[in-house]
Design a protein around this motif. Structure first.
Motif, mmCIF file in Angstrom:
data_model
loop_
_atom_site.group_PDB
_atom_site.id
_atom_site.type_symbol
_atom_site.label_atom_id
_atom_site.label_comp_id
_atom_site.label_asym_id
_atom_site.label_seq_id
_atom_site.Cartn_x
_atom_site.Cartn_y
_atom_site.Cartn_z
ATOM 1 N N PHE A 25 0.823 -1.206 0.000
ATOM 2 C CA PHE A 25 0.000 0.000 0.000
ATOM 3 C C PHE A 25 0.862 1.264 0.000
ATOM 4 O O PHE A 25 0.530 2.243 -0.659
ATOM 5 C CB PHE A 25 -0.971 -0.004 1.177
ATOM 6 N N ILE A 26 1.970 1.233 0.733
ATOM 7 C CA ILE A 26 2.861 2.393 0.752
ATOM 8 C C ILE A 26 3.479 2.601 -0.627
ATOM 9 O O ILE A 26 3.653 3.729 -1.079
ATOM 10 C CB ILE A 26 3.940 2.221 1.843
ATOM 11 N N ASN A 27 3.774 1.505 -1.331
ATOM 12 C CA ASN A 27 4.372 1.587 -2.662
ATOM 13 C C ASN A 27 3.434 2.248 -3.666
ATOM 14 O O ASN A 27 3.886 2.773 -4.674
ATOM 15 C CB ASN A 27 4.776 0.196 -3.148
ATOM 16 N N MET A 28 2.150 2.243 -3.404
ATOM 17 C CA MET A 28 1.219 2.914 -4.305
ATOM 18 C C MET A 28 1.438 4.422 -4.323
ATOM 19 O O MET A 28 1.162 5.083 -5.318
ATOM 20 C CB MET A 28 -0.222 2.611 -3.899
ATOM 21 N N PHE A 29 1.944 4.962 -3.222
ATOM 22 C CA PHE A 29 2.130 6.407 -3.116
ATOM 23 C C PHE A 29 3.582 6.826 -3.299
ATOM 24 O O PHE A 29 3.861 7.926 -3.767
ATOM 25 C CB PHE A 29 1.610 6.905 -1.771
ATOM 26 N N ILE A 30 4.508 5.951 -2.928
ATOM 27 C CA ILE A 30 5.941 6.253 -3.071
ATOM 28 C C ILE A 30 6.532 5.146 -3.945
ATOM 29 O O ILE A 30 6.884 4.077 -3.439
ATOM 30 C CB ILE A 30 6.655 6.295 -1.711
ATOM 31 N N THR A 31 6.635 5.380 -5.240
ATOM 32 C CA THR A 31 7.087 4.320 -6.145
ATOM 33 C C THR A 31 8.599 4.231 -6.251
ATOM 34 O O THR A 31 9.115 3.214 -6.689
ATOM 35 C CB THR A 31 6.496 4.522 -7.552
ATOM 36 N N SER A 32 9.312 5.251 -5.851
ATOM 37 C CA SER A 32 10.770 5.226 -5.886
ATOM 38 C C SER A 32 11.280 4.286 -4.801
ATOM 39 O O SER A 32 10.939 4.424 -3.620
ATOM 40 C CB SER A 32 11.317 6.635 -5.651
ATOM 41 N N GLY A 33 12.108 3.331 -5.186
ATOM 42 C CA GLY A 33 12.633 2.365 -4.221
ATOM 43 C C GLY A 33 13.470 3.012 -3.132
ATOM 44 O O GLY A 33 13.323 2.706 -1.947
ATOM 45 N N SER A 34 14.353 3.934 -3.517
ATOM 46 C CA SER A 34 15.202 4.578 -2.514
ATOM 47 C C SER A 34 14.393 5.541 -1.647
ATOM 48 O O SER A 34 14.618 5.632 -0.438
ATOM 49 C CB SER A 34 16.362 5.311 -3.189
ATOM 50 N N GLY A 35 13.443 6.239 -2.243
ATOM 51 C CA GLY A 35 12.584 7.129 -1.471
ATOM 52 C C GLY A 35 11.712 6.358 -0.505
ATOM 53 O O GLY A 35 11.490 6.774 0.637
ATOM 54 N N GLN A 36 11.227 5.227 -0.983
ATOM 55 C CA GLN A 36 10.393 4.389 -0.129
ATOM 56 C C GLN A 36 11.210 3.821 1.025
ATOM 57 O O GLN A 36 10.726 3.754 2.154
ATOM 58 C CB GLN A 36 9.777 3.263 -0.959
ATOM 59 N N ALA A 37 12.438 3.419 0.757
ATOM 60 C CA ALA A 37 13.295 2.894 1.827
ATOM 61 C C ALA A 37 13.559 3.957 2.885
ATOM 62 O O ALA A 37 13.555 3.664 4.085
ATOM 63 C CB ALA A 37 14.611 2.385 1.249
ATOM 64 N N ALA A 38 13.754 5.194 2.449
ATOM 65 C CA ALA A 38 14.018 6.278 3.392
ATOM 66 C C ALA A 38 12.809 6.558 4.282
ATOM 67 O O ALA A 38 12.960 6.980 5.422
ATOM 68 C CB ALA A 38 14.412 7.541 2.638
ATOM 69 N N VAL A 39 11.611 6.304 3.764
ATOM 70 C CA VAL A 39 10.399 6.553 4.545
ATOM 71 C C VAL A 39 10.007 5.330 5.377
ATOM 72 O O VAL A 39 9.657 5.450 6.548
ATOM 73 C CB VAL A 39 9.232 6.955 3.601
ATOM 74 N N VAL A 40 10.080 4.163 4.776
ATOM 75 C CA VAL A 40 9.529 2.951 5.386
ATOM 76 C C VAL A 40 10.457 2.319 6.428
ATOM 77 O O VAL A 40 10.006 1.941 7.507
ATOM 78 C CB VAL A 40 9.173 1.925 4.293
ATOM 79 N N MET A 41 11.719 2.190 6.106
ATOM 80 C CA MET A 41 12.604 1.437 6.988
ATOM 81 C C MET A 41 12.757 2.053 8.386
ATOM 82 O O MET A 41 12.802 1.311 9.368
ATOM 83 C CB MET A 41 13.968 1.224 6.326
ATOM 84 N N PRO A 42 12.803 3.393 8.530
ATOM 85 C CA PRO A 42 12.849 3.924 9.903
ATOM 86 C C PRO A 42 11.591 3.620 10.716
ATOM 87 O O PRO A 42 11.628 3.668 11.942
ATOM 88 C CB PRO A 42 12.998 5.438 9.694
#
Length: 123
Positions: A25-42
């Protein structure tokens, strides 16, 4: 906090699958892998530590959630660029791809279940 409350209620073997689906679901809004990692992993790493999921399982959930979705999301610039160059309409692509995406979802969930059962991570 809400996701932590949901994960605490779920049985242990379903917690990894829940993180996988949340990342979809998060990938639907943040499709950039590196951007998503910066948001999701923390968020995901402390959450996993809190409920007892190994960090390797969290990384697996992130990779599956980020990777599988990129083949069906209309917000994925790489997918839309490739479809445009190859002159394939998105609706025709989805008629072909939805079955394969569902297979990937089932296989990914089974792999997440296996990772959770064996407690994937360092010995």
């Amino acid at each position: 906090n809400s996701m932590g409350a949901v994960l605490m209620v779920l049985p242990t073997f379903l917690q990894g699958i829940a993180m996988f689906i949340a990342n979809l679901f998060i990938n639907m809004f943040i499709t950039s892998g590196s951007g998503q990692a910066a948001v999701v992993m923390p968020m995901f790493v402390p959450l996993a530590d809190m409920v007892g999921i190994t960090r390797q399982t969290v990384l697996l959930a992130f990779n599956f959630g980020d990777g599988f979705c990129n083949y069906v999301l209309p917000t994925s610039t790489a997918l839309m660029g490739i479809l445009s160059v190859s002159n394939i309409p998105y609706d025709k692509w989805m008629k072909f791809m939805w079955k394969l995406f569902l297979i990937w979802m089932v296989v990914g969930s089974l792999l997440m279940l296996g990772a959770q059962i064996i407690n994937l991570g360092p010995m």
